[in-house]
Structures are given as structure tokens and as C-alpha cells.
Scaffold this active site. Structure first.
Site, PDB file in Angstrom:
ATOM      1  N   CYS A 198      34.832  51.233  68.700  1.00 26.90           N
ATOM      2  CA  CYS A 198      34.128  52.325  68.198  1.00 26.90           C
ATOM      3  C   CYS A 198      33.132  51.828  67.224  1.00 26.90           C
ATOM      4  O   CYS A 198      32.160  52.579  66.968  1.00 26.90           O
ATOM      5  CB  CYS A 198      35.281  53.091  67.395  1.00 26.90           C
ATOM      6  N   GLY A 215      41.630  53.675  65.548  1.00 26.38           N
ATOM      7  CA  GLY A 215      41.949  52.495  65.808  1.00 26.38           C
ATOM      8  C   GLY A 215      41.608  51.791  66.965  1.00 26.38           C
ATOM      9  O   GLY A 215      41.862  50.713  67.827  1.00 26.38           O
ATOM     10  N   CYS A 216      40.466  52.561  67.624  1.00 33.42           N
ATOM     11  CA  CYS A 216      39.686  51.833  68.956  1.00 33.42           C
ATOM     12  C   CYS A 216      38.854  50.597  68.383  1.00 33.42           C
ATOM     13  O   CYS A 216      38.164  50.797  67.636  1.00 33.42           O
ATOM     14  CB  CYS A 216      38.766  53.142  69.432  1.00 33.42           C
ATOM     15  N   GLY A 217      39.127  49.657  69.123  1.00 30.63           N
ATOM     16  CA  GLY A 217      38.238  48.654  68.661  1.00 30.63           C
ATOM     17  C   GLY A 217      37.024  48.320  69.097  1.00 30.63           C
ATOM     18  O   GLY A 217      36.018  47.584  68.710  1.00 30.63           O
TER      19      GLY A 217
END
Length: 274
Positions: free
Chosen positions: A114, A110-112
Site C-alpha cells: 500500500c 496491513g497490505c505490504g
């Protein structure tokens, strides 16, 4: 377990208005091939199950995992029920670099941000080919794809695979590889050249496909300064070719071609300068 055959006979019914007839077609096989380095899977591609060692070497070179054949200590091709593994063990320094590269791509779900590394990899900077490469005549470039046709036995049977060939000045195409995927065919060619000690800088790569970004990247990473294709380049592929110093000729179909950038490798004929 043996590797699958690269093609197989399949029955079908051929229809025309008012008639139908039973036919047998040769269809190319498509198999999942995993590139495994030091025990960890790096990538899986759907490809023709032939020349797998060449594929593994070419993929490793064009993806920057290694810079030479000696950096792969061993390569074993293992067939499984659902696919094939090319199991490679790297020289210690290259294995450490690949492990560090994998760690840099790991991130929380969910890391924008990554995907940033992957996007940068897709448009990665390329080495310069300025000053490299031979000179080819108009006739040699125009005839390149016709020369490649004699190296496509799988296409002759199936009419469903791409080819990549290597052309030397004055000799025509001297080596080629085929695959259902155009990128795979190019990786197989580059790997075959590396394993046979053929210098890509001495000739040109010839393709039966369009020229996408990845095809330019792979040619440049291999150190080949001339790319000849039967179809068109994308605009981004052309920008990459211009920046890297790659001579790009497209729509090469026997009688002529379009030269898009770096014409210095086009050898002038007497009639051209008269």
C-alpha cells in the site's frame, strides 16, 4: 473566530553564571492548518497562521493538485478552536482527478504494497527546466540572502522562522513569505506569486534554509529555474536539481556561494572572460 496572531509575547528567565533576569520574548505561533478540497481533508501541516490563502494556493500548485489559480473555484479560511481550515472547491475536472488519486491510495490495512504509491510520490518525476530562466551575475547571487533579510519582520521579532523570497535580475528580492516551516514558507511564496501574477521563470527563489528534496521539487513544479540557499543541499536534492535542469547555488552568504549544477544561468562578467 479570528485567526491567531503569528507571534506572541512570553515571559521567561534569562540565566547566566551568577545572575538571572526576567525577560519577555516574542515567540512564533504554530497552528494546525488543514488543506480541504471539495469537503475532504487532504493534508494537515503545522504552520504560522498568516498568509493562509497564499499557503493554500502554493501547496495546491506544488503538489500538482492544480496547475493554475483558475482551477480553484473558491478558497475560504476558517478558524477553529484547535486549528485552521483552508476550504477549497476545485474546478470539476481537477476535483475528479483528485478523487481518483485518493482512491488509488486506498488499500486494506496491513497490505505490504500500500505504501508504494506514496514512495513513488516522494520521488516523483519532475518537468524539465532546460532552456528556462534568466541569467544572474555572481554579485546578484552572492547578495541574494542579504537582500532577503530586509523581508523578514517575523524573524526579526522571534529569531525562529524561515523565509523564502523571489529575486528578479537587477531588482533584488521583490516578494517574500515567512513561516516556522521552510516548506511552508516556500509554498506561501509560490502561492503569493501565483495570486499576484508573477512568473517564477523570470527570477530566482531564495531560501534561508538547507535544500532538501521537497524544496527542489516545489521550485521545479513552480517553474523557477534558479534556487539560491544560505545552507547546503542534500545529495538527493542535488541529483533532482541536476535531472530537472535547476541551477542550484548554496552557501550564499554575502561574499560568495557554491554553484553545484547548471552554470549556464550564471552571467559572465567582463573580468571573467578577459
Amino acid at each position: 473566530m479570528d485567526l491567531p496572531q503569528p507571534f506572541g509575547a512570553t515571559d521567561a528567565t534569562h540565566h547566566r553564571p551568577g545572575s538571572s533576569v526576567a525577560v519577555t520574548r516574542a515567540l512564533p505561533e504554530e497552528t494546525a492548518i488543514a488543506m480541504v478540497y471539495d469537503g475532504s481533508t487532504h493534508a494537515v501541516m503545522m504552520a504560522t497562521p498568516a498568509d493562509v490563502e497564499d499557503f493554500a494556493m502554493g501547496f495546491s500548485l506544488t503538489e500538482g493538485i492544480v496547475t493554475g489559480t483558475a482551477q480553484i473555484a473558491s478558497c475560504d479560511v476558517i478558524a477553529h478552536e484547535k486549528g485552521i481550515e483552508a476550504q477549497m472547491w476545485l474546478a470539476e475536472d481537477r476535483g475528479a482527478q483528485l478523487a481518483a488519486r485518493r482512491r488509488s491510495l486506498a488499500g486494506p490495512v496491513g497490505c505490504g504494497l500500500c505504501g508504494i504509491d506514496s514512495i513513488e510520490a516522494a520521488v516523483r518525476s519532475l518537468p524539465s527546466l532546460a532552456g528556462a530562466g534568466p541569467a544572474l551575475s555572481v554579485q546578484e547571487i552572492a547578495a541574494a540572502t542579504d537582500s532577503l533579510r530586509g523581508w523578514q519582520p517575523l524573524h526579526d521579532r522571534t529569531r525562529a522562522v524561515h523565509a523564502a523570497g523571489f529575486l528578479l535580475p537587477g531588482q533584488g528580492v521583490v516578494l517574500a513569505r515567512e513561516d516556522v516551516g521552510r516548506h511552508n514558507a516556500l509554498d506561501k511564496l509560490i502561492g503569493a506569486m501565483a495570486r499576484q501574477g508573477i512568473d517564477p521563470a523570470q527570477g530566482a527563489i531564495v531560501l534561508t534554509s538547507r535544500v532538501s528534496t521537497e524544496m527542489v521539487q516545489k521550485c521545479v513544479m513552480a517553474g523557477c529555474a534558479i534556487l539560491i540557499a544560505v545552507s547546503a543541499p542534500t545529495r538527493h536534492a542535488l541529483r533532482l536539481a541536476e535531472g530537472a535542469g535547476l541551477t542550484l547555488a548554496a552557501f550564499a552568504r554575502g561574499e560568495g556561494f557554491d554553484l553545484f549544477c547548471h552554470p549556464q544561468r550564471l552571467r559572465a562578467e567582463v573580468s571573467d572572460v578577459a
